[in-house]
Motif scaffolding. Structure first.
Motif, PDB file in Angstrom:
ATOM      1  N   LEU A 119      30.337 -69.913  99.779  1.00  0.00           N
ATOM      2  CA  LEU A 119      30.528 -68.519  99.370  1.00  0.00           C
ATOM      3  C   LEU A 119      30.300 -68.349  97.867  1.00  0.00           C
ATOM      4  O   LEU A 119      29.710 -67.361  97.423  1.00  0.00           O
ATOM      5  N   LEU A 120      30.760 -69.323  97.085  1.00  0.00           N
ATOM      6  CA  LEU A 120      30.533 -69.273  95.643  1.00  0.00           C
ATOM      7  C   LEU A 120      29.042 -69.335  95.321  1.00  0.00           C
ATOM      8  O   LEU A 120      28.553 -68.610  94.448  1.00  0.00           O
ATOM      9  N   ALA A 121      28.334 -70.215  96.021  1.00  0.00           N
ATOM     10  CA  ALA A 121      26.893 -70.352  95.790  1.00  0.00           C
ATOM     11  C   ALA A 121      26.167 -69.070  96.200  1.00  0.00           C
ATOM     12  O   ALA A 121      25.268 -68.593  95.496  1.00  0.00           O
ATOM     13  N   ALA A 122      26.559 -68.486  97.321  1.00  0.00           N
ATOM     14  CA  ALA A 122      25.929 -67.253  97.785  1.00  0.00           C
ATOM     15  C   ALA A 122      26.183 -66.101  96.824  1.00  0.00           C
ATOM     16  O   ALA A 122      25.347 -65.198  96.678  1.00  0.00           O
ATOM     17  N   GLY A 123      27.324 -66.132  96.143  1.00  0.00           N
ATOM     18  CA  GLY A 123      27.670 -65.076  95.198  1.00  0.00           C
ATOM     19  C   GLY A 123      27.152 -65.302  93.796  1.00  0.00           C
ATOM     20  O   GLY A 123      27.433 -64.502  92.890  1.00  0.00           O
ATOM     21  N   GLY A 124      26.441 -66.400  93.585  1.00  0.00           N
ATOM     22  CA  GLY A 124      25.879 -66.679  92.271  1.00  0.00           C
ATOM     23  C   GLY A 124      26.870 -67.225  91.262  1.00  0.00           C
ATOM     24  O   GLY A 124      26.576 -67.278  90.069  1.00  0.00           O
ATOM     25  N   LEU A 125      28.053 -67.638  91.735  1.00  0.00           N
ATOM     26  CA  LEU A 125      29.074 -68.168  90.829  1.00  0.00           C
ATOM     27  C   LEU A 125      29.017 -69.684  90.700  1.00  0.00           C
ATOM     28  O   LEU A 125      29.604 -70.259  89.777  1.00  0.00           O
ATOM     29  N   ALA A 126      28.335 -70.333  91.628  1.00  0.00           N
ATOM     30  CA  ALA A 126      28.156 -71.787  91.588  1.00  0.00           C
ATOM     31  C   ALA A 126      26.810 -72.104  92.217  1.00  0.00           C
ATOM     32  O   ALA A 126      26.183 -71.251  92.856  1.00  0.00           O
ATOM     33  N   GLU A 127      26.379 -73.345  92.013  1.00  0.00           N
ATOM     34  CA  GLU A 127      25.105 -73.763  92.590  1.00  0.00           C
ATOM     35  C   GLU A 127      25.164 -75.236  92.947  1.00  0.00           C
ATOM     36  O   GLU A 127      25.935 -76.008  92.366  1.00  0.00           O
ATOM     37  N   TYR A 128      24.371 -75.593  93.947  1.00  0.00           N
ATOM     38  CA  TYR A 128      24.253 -76.993  94.345  1.00  0.00           C
ATOM     39  C   TYR A 128      23.093 -77.631  93.581  1.00  0.00           C
ATOM     40  O   TYR A 128      22.017 -77.030  93.453  1.00  0.00           O
ATOM     41  N   VAL A 129      23.323 -78.843  93.059  1.00  0.00           N
ATOM     42  CA  VAL A 129      22.287 -79.578  92.338  1.00  0.00           C
ATOM     43  C   VAL A 129      22.200 -80.991  92.915  1.00  0.00           C
ATOM     44  O   VAL A 129      23.155 -81.471  93.536  1.00  0.00           O
ATOM     45  N   PRO A 130      21.078 -81.659  92.735  1.00  0.00           N
ATOM     46  CA  PRO A 130      20.933 -83.012  93.285  1.00  0.00           C
ATOM     47  C   PRO A 130      21.983 -83.971  92.747  1.00  0.00           C
ATOM     48  O   PRO A 130      22.425 -83.855  91.597  1.00  0.00           O
ATOM     49  N   ASN A 131      22.361 -84.903  93.591  1.00  0.00           N
ATOM     50  CA  ASN A 131      23.344 -85.922  93.228  1.00  0.00           C
ATOM     51  C   ASN A 131      22.621 -87.262  93.103  1.00  0.00           C
ATOM     52  O   ASN A 131      22.158 -87.813  94.103  1.00  0.00           O
ATOM     53  N   LEU A 191      28.277 -79.692  93.289  1.00  0.00           N
ATOM     54  CA  LEU A 191      28.537 -78.279  93.033  1.00  0.00           C
ATOM     55  C   LEU A 191      28.872 -78.114  91.556  1.00  0.00           C
ATOM     56  O   LEU A 191      29.685 -78.869  91.011  1.00  0.00           O
ATOM     57  N   ARG A 192      28.266 -77.133  90.921  1.00  0.00           N
ATOM     58  CA  ARG A 192      28.598 -76.858  89.524  1.00  0.00           C
ATOM     59  C   ARG A 192      28.635 -75.343  89.306  1.00  0.00           C
ATOM     60  O   ARG A 192      27.956 -74.590  90.022  1.00  0.00           O
ATOM     61  N   PRO A 193      29.421 -74.876  88.345  1.00  0.00           N
ATOM     62  CA  PRO A 193      29.498 -73.427  88.096  1.00  0.00           C
ATOM     63  C   PRO A 193      28.250 -72.919  87.394  1.00  0.00           C
ATOM     64  O   PRO A 193      27.623 -73.635  86.611  1.00  0.00           O
ATOM     65  N   THR A 194      27.883 -71.703  87.674  1.00  0.00           N
ATOM     66  CA  THR A 194      26.819 -71.040  86.929  1.00  0.00           C
ATOM     67  C   THR A 194      27.452 -70.369  85.713  1.00  0.00           C
ATOM     68  O   THR A 194      28.673 -70.362  85.538  1.00  0.00           O
ATOM     69  N   GLU A 195      26.616 -69.773  84.875  1.00  0.00           N
ATOM     70  CA  GLU A 195      27.157 -69.036  83.732  1.00  0.00           C
ATOM     71  C   GLU A 195      28.034 -67.878  84.202  1.00  0.00           C
ATOM     72  O   GLU A 195      29.065 -67.577  83.596  1.00  0.00           O
ATOM     73  N   ALA A 196      27.642 -67.249  85.303  1.00  0.00           N
ATOM     74  CA  ALA A 196      28.450 -66.158  85.855  1.00  0.00           C
ATOM     75  C   ALA A 196      29.800 -66.681  86.333  1.00  0.00           C
ATOM     76  O   ALA A 196      30.834 -66.017  86.178  1.00  0.00           O
ATOM     77  N   GLY A 197      29.794 -67.889  86.898  1.00  0.00           N
ATOM     78  CA  GLY A 197      31.047 -68.480  87.347  1.00  0.00           C
ATOM     79  C   GLY A 197      31.968 -68.811  86.195  1.00  0.00           C
ATOM     80  O   GLY A 197      33.185 -68.558  86.263  1.00  0.00           O
ATOM     81  N   ARG A 198      31.408 -69.342  85.135  1.00  0.00           N
ATOM     82  CA  ARG A 198      32.228 -69.650  83.958  1.00  0.00           C
ATOM     83  C   ARG A 198      32.768 -68.372  83.319  1.00  0.00           C
ATOM     84  O   ARG A 198      33.896 -68.330  82.820  1.00  0.00           O
ATOM     85  N   ALA A 199      31.965 -67.323  83.322  1.00  0.00           N
ATOM     86  CA  ALA A 199      32.414 -66.055  82.756  1.00  0.00           C
ATOM     87  C   ALA A 199      33.578 -65.483  83.579  1.00  0.00           C
ATOM     88  O   ALA A 199      34.530 -64.925  83.020  1.00  0.00           O
ATOM     89  N   ALA A 200      33.499 -65.647  84.899  1.00  0.00           N
ATOM     90  CA  ALA A 200      34.582 -65.166  85.762  1.00  0.00           C
ATOM     91  C   ALA A 200      35.879 -65.918  85.469  1.00  0.00           C
ATOM     92  O   ALA A 200      36.954 -65.313  85.371  1.00  0.00           O
ATOM     93  N   ILE A 201      35.770 -67.226  85.308  1.00  0.00           N
ATOM     94  CA  ILE A 201      36.958 -68.031  84.994  1.00  0.00           C
ATOM     95  C   ILE A 201      37.539 -67.625  83.642  1.00  0.00           C
ATOM     96  O   ILE A 201      38.760 -67.538  83.464  1.00  0.00           O
ATOM     97  N   ALA A 202      36.662 -67.332  82.690  1.00  0.00           N
ATOM     98  CA  ALA A 202      37.128 -66.942  81.350  1.00  0.00           C
ATOM     99  C   ALA A 202      37.936 -65.649  81.392  1.00  0.00           C
ATOM    100  O   ALA A 202      38.861 -65.460  80.596  1.00  0.00           O
ATOM    101  N   ARG A 203      37.608 -64.768  82.335  1.00  0.00           N
ATOM    102  CA  ARG A 203      38.343 -63.504  82.428  1.00  0.00           C
ATOM    103  C   ARG A 203      39.770 -63.707  82.939  1.00  0.00           C
ATOM    104  O   ARG A 203      40.621 -62.831  82.779  1.00  0.00           O
ATOM    105  N   ILE A 204      40.032 -64.876  83.544  1.00  0.00           N
ATOM    106  CA  ILE A 204      41.382 -65.173  84.031  1.00  0.00           C
ATOM    107  C   ILE A 204      42.258 -65.708  82.897  1.00  0.00           C
ATOM    108  O   ILE A 204      43.487 -65.643  82.961  1.00  0.00           O
TER     109      ILE A 204
END
Length: 217
Positions: A109-121, A130-143
């Motif tokens: 759900l996070l990946a679909a919402g653009g808040l996280a993305e899957y990258v090769p391991n 799984l890692r956060p996108t810039e949008a995901g980090r911005a969302a966390i910062a608002r908390i």
């Protein structure tokens, strides 16, 4: 009220039993050895019920803190787990103490919402990180502001040293349970399903009924 006095306050509706309070704090091994089996069971029940209540309280608070950022507590919990470094879903599940299936649903759900993305391991071709996108980090910062306010209020209520000791005791309790075998078969750890079935641990991070904790911000 002094912190030491706070720590000795009795729970309403319960009588104080000599020896139990001493066994509940660090350095009380000798006192614990003198407890009866029934007294130990009572301590276990009190501990479990206290943690269950805390879980419910933290879930409710987490939902309130996460809402301004457009997150649920479940999404905050999973996103917070990968802020420092990308992790595979199984690694997030181990860190959080819940099932892989639960984390997978929220991660997708996070990946679909653009808040996280899957990258090769590099260590495992099939288990992506799984890692956060810039949008995901911005969302966390608002908390962060609400998170900081709650931390300050708890520190003021408990006292800073008692607050720190509370965290240490909970960490020791979690570590102790990790070392114990399942009471039924002595093999799987507490909270693990020996046959791999989905367990009640799914509830803690199911996005339909969000769970989580007052986690990293």
């Amino acid at each position: 009220m002094p912190e030491s006095a706070r720590g000795r306050e009795s729970v309403p509706g319960r009588e104080s039993v000599p020896g139990r309070e001493e066994a509940a704090v660090g350095g009380a091994g000798a006192a614990a050895e003198g407890l009866s089996g029934r007294a130990r069971q009572d301590l276990l029940s009190r501990t479990a019920l206290g943690v269950f209540r805390l879980n419910g309280q933290f879930l409710a608070v987490s939902e309130e803190l996460a809402r301004p950022a457009g997150l649920t507590a479940a999404r905050w919990q999973v996103l917070g787990a990968v802020l420092r470094e990308p992790l595979p879903v199984a690694g997030i599940a181990r860190t959080m103490g819940i099932t892989r299936q639960s984390v997978q649903r929220v991660a997708d759900l996070l990946a679909a919402g653009g808040l996280a993305e899957y990258v090769p391991n590099p260590a495992h071709r099939r288990a992506k990180l799984l890692r956060p996108t810039e949008a995901g980090r911005a969302a966390i910062a608002r908390i962060a502001p609400g998170h900081a306010t709650l931390a300050a209020r708890l520190a003021a209520e408990l006292g800073e040293s008692a607050f720190a000791e509370t965290a240490r005791v909970l960490e020791r309790l979690a570590a102790a349970l990790d070392t114990l075998g399942d009471p039924a078969d002595g093999e799987a750890g507490f909270g693990e399903s020996a046959d791999g079935d989905v367990s009640v641990r799914d509830v803690s991070v199911g996005d339909a009924a969000p769970g989580g904790a007052v986690g990293p911000s």
